[in-house]
Design a protein around this motif. Structure first.
Motif, PDB file in Angstrom:
ATOM      1  N   ARG A 119       0.837  -1.207   0.000  1.00 37.84           N
ATOM      2  CA  ARG A 119       0.000   0.000   0.000  1.00 37.84           C
ATOM      3  C   ARG A 119       0.875   1.262   0.000  1.00 37.84           C
ATOM      4  O   ARG A 119       1.644   1.499   0.939  1.00 37.84           O
ATOM      5  N   GLY A 120       0.751   2.038  -1.063  1.00 42.12           N
ATOM      6  CA  GLY A 120       1.503   3.279  -1.175  1.00 42.12           C
ATOM      7  C   GLY A 120       2.978   3.094  -1.479  1.00 42.12           C
ATOM      8  O   GLY A 120       3.734   4.075  -1.455  1.00 42.12           O
ATOM      9  N   ALA A 121       3.404   1.871  -1.772  1.00 40.97           N
ATOM     10  CA  ALA A 121       4.823   1.606  -2.014  1.00 40.97           C
ATOM     11  C   ALA A 121       5.210   2.000  -3.441  1.00 40.97           C
ATOM     12  O   ALA A 121       4.369   1.962  -4.351  1.00 40.97           O
ATOM     13  N   PRO A 122       6.479   2.360  -3.668  1.00 36.08           N
ATOM     14  CA  PRO A 122       6.941   2.613  -5.041  1.00 36.08           C
ATOM     15  C   PRO A 122       6.763   1.373  -5.914  1.00 36.08           C
ATOM     16  O   PRO A 122       6.693   0.247  -5.412  1.00 36.08           O
ATOM     17  N   LEU A 123       6.719   1.582  -7.214  1.00 35.00           N
ATOM     18  CA  LEU A 123       6.447   0.507  -8.160  1.00 35.00           C
ATOM     19  C   LEU A 123       7.424  -0.647  -8.017  1.00 35.00           C
ATOM     20  O   LEU A 123       7.029  -1.816  -8.043  1.00 35.00           O
ATOM     21  N   GLU A 124       8.709  -0.327  -7.855  1.00 36.01           N
ATOM     22  CA  GLU A 124       9.712  -1.402  -7.784  1.00 36.01           C
ATOM     23  C   GLU A 124       9.549  -2.230  -6.510  1.00 36.01           C
ATOM     24  O   GLU A 124       9.790  -3.445  -6.514  1.00 36.01           O
ATOM     25  N   VAL A 125       9.134  -1.584  -5.422  1.00 39.86           N
ATOM     26  CA  VAL A 125       8.889  -2.316  -4.179  1.00 39.86           C
ATOM     27  C   VAL A 125       7.646  -3.187  -4.327  1.00 39.86           C
ATOM     28  O   VAL A 125       7.636  -4.357  -3.926  1.00 39.86           O
ATOM     29  N   SER A 126       6.597  -2.628  -4.919  1.00 39.89           N
ATOM     30  CA  SER A 126       5.373  -3.400  -5.134  1.00 39.89           C
ATOM     31  C   SER A 126       5.638  -4.637  -5.969  1.00 39.89           C
ATOM     32  O   SER A 126       5.065  -5.704  -5.720  1.00 39.89           O
ATOM     33  N   LYS A 127       6.507  -4.523  -6.983  1.00 43.16           N
ATOM     34  CA  LYS A 127       6.811  -5.676  -7.831  1.00 43.16           C
ATOM     35  C   LYS A 127       7.488  -6.787  -7.031  1.00 43.16           C
ATOM     36  O   LYS A 127       7.140  -7.970  -7.157  1.00 43.16           O
ATOM     37  N   VAL A 128       8.438  -6.418  -6.182  1.00 38.76           N
ATOM     38  CA  VAL A 128       9.120  -7.418  -5.352  1.00 38.76           C
ATOM     39  C   VAL A 128       8.114  -8.123  -4.448  1.00 38.76           C
ATOM     40  O   VAL A 128       8.112  -9.354  -4.321  1.00 38.76           O
ATOM     41  N   LEU A 129       7.247  -7.349  -3.808  1.00 37.21           N
ATOM     42  CA  LEU A 129       6.264  -7.930  -2.893  1.00 37.21           C
ATOM     43  C   LEU A 129       5.220  -8.752  -3.642  1.00 37.21           C
ATOM     44  O   LEU A 129       4.802  -9.816  -3.170  1.00 37.21           O
ATOM     45  N   ASN A 130       4.803  -8.278  -4.822  1.00 40.73           N
ATOM     46  CA  ASN A 130       3.849  -9.045  -5.620  1.00 40.73           C
ATOM     47  C   ASN A 130       4.427 -10.387  -6.049  1.00 40.73           C
ATOM     48  O   ASN A 130       3.732 -11.412  -6.036  1.00 40.73           O
ATOM     49  N   ASP A 131       5.701 -10.378  -6.448  1.00 49.35           N
ATOM     50  CA  ASP A 131       6.354 -11.633  -6.846  1.00 49.35           C
ATOM     51  C   ASP A 131       6.402 -12.614  -5.674  1.00 49.35           C
ATOM     52  O   ASP A 131       6.189 -13.815  -5.845  1.00 49.35           O
ATOM     53  N   PHE A 132       6.682 -12.085  -4.487  1.00 44.31           N
ATOM     54  CA  PHE A 132       6.712 -12.922  -3.288  1.00 44.31           C
ATOM     55  C   PHE A 132       5.327 -13.499  -3.007  1.00 44.31           C
ATOM     56  O   PHE A 132       5.177 -14.704  -2.732  1.00 44.31           O
ATOM     57  N   ILE A 133       4.306 -12.655  -3.061  1.00 45.99           N
ATOM     58  CA  ILE A 133       2.937 -13.113  -2.795  1.00 45.99           C
ATOM     59  C   ILE A 133       2.541 -14.204  -3.785  1.00 45.99           C
ATOM     60  O   ILE A 133       1.928 -15.220  -3.411  1.00 45.99           O
ATOM     61  N   HIS A 134       2.891 -14.016  -5.047  1.00 49.67           N
ATOM     62  CA  HIS A 134       2.560 -15.008  -6.073  1.00 49.67           C
ATOM     63  C   HIS A 134       3.285 -16.322  -5.806  1.00 49.67           C
ATOM     64  O   HIS A 134       2.689 -17.411  -5.896  1.00 49.67           O
ATOM     65  N   ALA A 135       4.581 -16.236  -5.470  1.00 47.81           N
ATOM     66  CA  ALA A 135       5.360 -17.451  -5.197  1.00 47.81           C
ATOM     67  C   ALA A 135       4.800 -18.196  -3.994  1.00 47.81           C
ATOM     68  O   ALA A 135       4.740 -19.445  -3.989  1.00 47.81           O
ATOM     69  N   GLU A 136       4.382 -17.460  -2.971  1.00 45.97           N
ATOM     70  CA  GLU A 136       3.843 -18.119  -1.779  1.00 45.97           C
ATOM     71  C   GLU A 136       2.464 -18.725  -2.036  1.00 45.97           C
ATOM     72  O   GLU A 136       2.115 -19.752  -1.446  1.00 45.97           O
ATOM     73  N   SER A 137       1.699 -18.102  -2.912  1.00 43.54           N
ATOM     74  CA  SER A 137       0.418 -18.695  -3.291  1.00 43.54           C
ATOM     75  C   SER A 137       0.633 -20.052  -3.962  1.00 43.54           C
ATOM     76  O   SER A 137      -0.083 -21.023  -3.678  1.00 43.54           O
ATOM     77  N   LYS A 138       1.631 -20.125  -4.822  1.00 45.57           N
ATOM     78  CA  LYS A 138       1.959 -21.397  -5.475  1.00 45.57           C
ATOM     79  C   LYS A 138       2.448 -22.413  -4.444  1.00 45.57           C
ATOM     80  O   LYS A 138       2.117 -23.606  -4.515  1.00 45.57           O
ATOM     81  N   ARG A 139       3.252 -21.951  -3.480  1.00 41.94           N
ATOM     82  CA  ARG A 139       3.739 -22.853  -2.441  1.00 41.94           C
ATOM     83  C   ARG A 139       2.562 -23.443  -1.658  1.00 41.94           C
ATOM     84  O   ARG A 139       2.527 -24.644  -1.385  1.00 41.94           O
ATOM     85  N   ARG A 140       1.596 -22.603  -1.294  1.00 43.15           N
ATOM     86  CA  ARG A 140       0.479 -23.083  -0.475  1.00 43.15           C
ATOM     87  C   ARG A 140      -0.418 -24.059  -1.239  1.00 43.15           C
ATOM     88  O   ARG A 140      -1.005 -24.964  -0.632  1.00 43.15           O
ATOM     89  N   LYS A 141      -0.516 -23.890  -2.545  1.00 42.04           N
ATOM     90  CA  LYS A 141      -1.262 -24.872  -3.336  1.00 42.04           C
ATOM     91  C   LYS A 141      -0.588 -26.237  -3.257  1.00 42.04           C
ATOM     92  O   LYS A 141      -1.258 -27.276  -3.175  1.00 42.04           O
ATOM     93  N   ARG A 142       0.741 -26.228  -3.270  1.00 46.45           N
ATOM     94  CA  ARG A 142       1.483 -27.492  -3.130  1.00 46.45           C
ATOM     95  C   ARG A 142       1.311 -28.057  -1.718  1.00 46.45           C
ATOM     96  O   ARG A 142       1.066 -29.259  -1.548  1.00 46.45           O
TER      97      ARG A 142
END
Length: 265
Positions: A119-142
């Motif tokens: 929330r309110g983070a610069p674009l480059e920070v949001s991308k890092v956090l979004n990538d992490f969230i996506h990777a963890e979503s895949k982990r939890r499916k496994r």
């Protein structure tokens, strides 16, 4: 690292030691209406997650670095998004290696922190956090395929317990980034608890969720001489002078008359 400036010194408590204090809170938790204790068959898995969710910080906390913005050692609030997701991922890996249920809890916990950090983070920070969230979503499916179906209904409450124990421990450690004013009753809205920070680093809590009449937490740490440090060299020279100490905080019942009427209704 939890970095707490005091008069003429700075208190340092490692993230892993703070997490172990959170584990003490979890071990004594008998529950309230909104957040019961975990079922017996999952207790060990939940406690491992609470105890070890911050284990990824151990290497970073062993060698404190200078923060140019605060002129103090880096706080866990002050690190970069890249470093945060590296540390979070290591903690999740460690808990997953113990049991898929433990790994799932810590994955959800840190994904929630990442979502808040966007929330309110610069674009480059949001991308890092979004990538992490996506990777963890895949982990939890496994991990979902490895968790017994009967245990899946306990995930939400178990994550809530991890979160509240984590928050209470941070308050007991006096993490300055989240600590409310002394003597103010602070609602922890997701749990229904009310917390008052008292003198001598104690906490008063209502409703009372523990098996004992009071609960004493002990957190090993360091007392670092000085209030600020002009550069990395000055901090490096001060660190060998730091004195090891065990900080303590007592959790006690918050008297009913201390809780505002709106909080009791």
């Amino acid at each position: 690292m939890i970095v707490c400036p005091r008069d003429n010194h700075v208190r340092l408590i490692s993230q892993h030691d703070h997490a172990r204090a959170a584990g003490t809170i979890a071990r004594n938790w008998i529950g309230i209406e909104s957040l019961p204790s975990p079922p017996d068959e999952l207790r060990e898995k939940v406690l491992f997650a609470v105890d070890n969710h911050d284990v990824g910080w151990c290497r970073s906390d062993a060698t404190p670095k200078w923060d140019e913005m605060t002129r103090l050692p880096y706080s866990f609030f002050g690190i970069t998004a890249d470093k945060a997701v590296e540390i979070w991922s290591e903690g999740i890996d460690s808990c997953e290696s113990f049991h898929p249920f433990s790994g799932c809890l810590v994955s959800i916990h840190f994904s929630s922190l990442a979502q808040g950090g966007r929330r309110g983070a610069p674009l480059e920070v949001s991308k890092v956090l979004n990538d992490f969230i996506h990777a963890e979503s895949k982990r939890r499916k496994r991990l979902d395929t490895l968790i017994e179906p009967a245990h899946k209904d306990a995930i939400e409450n178990s994550v809530s317990l991890l979160r509240i124990c984590d928050t209470l421990s941070l308050l007991a450690c006096r993490a300055p980034e989240i600590i409310p004013p002394d003597d103010a009753v602070h609602p922890l809205t997701q749990s229904g608890l009310k917390v008052k920070t008292a003198n001598m680093d104690d906490l008063e809590i209502s409703p009372w969720p523990f098996s004992k009449d009071s609960l004493k937490l002990r957190m090993p740490g360091l007392v670092l001489p000085g209030e600020h440090f002009t550069d990395e060299k000055e901090l490096a020279e001060a660190l060998p002078l730091a004195e090891p100490i065990v900080f303590s905080s007592v959790l006690k019942r918050l008297p009913d008359h201390s809780v505002p009427e709106t909080a009791r209704s």
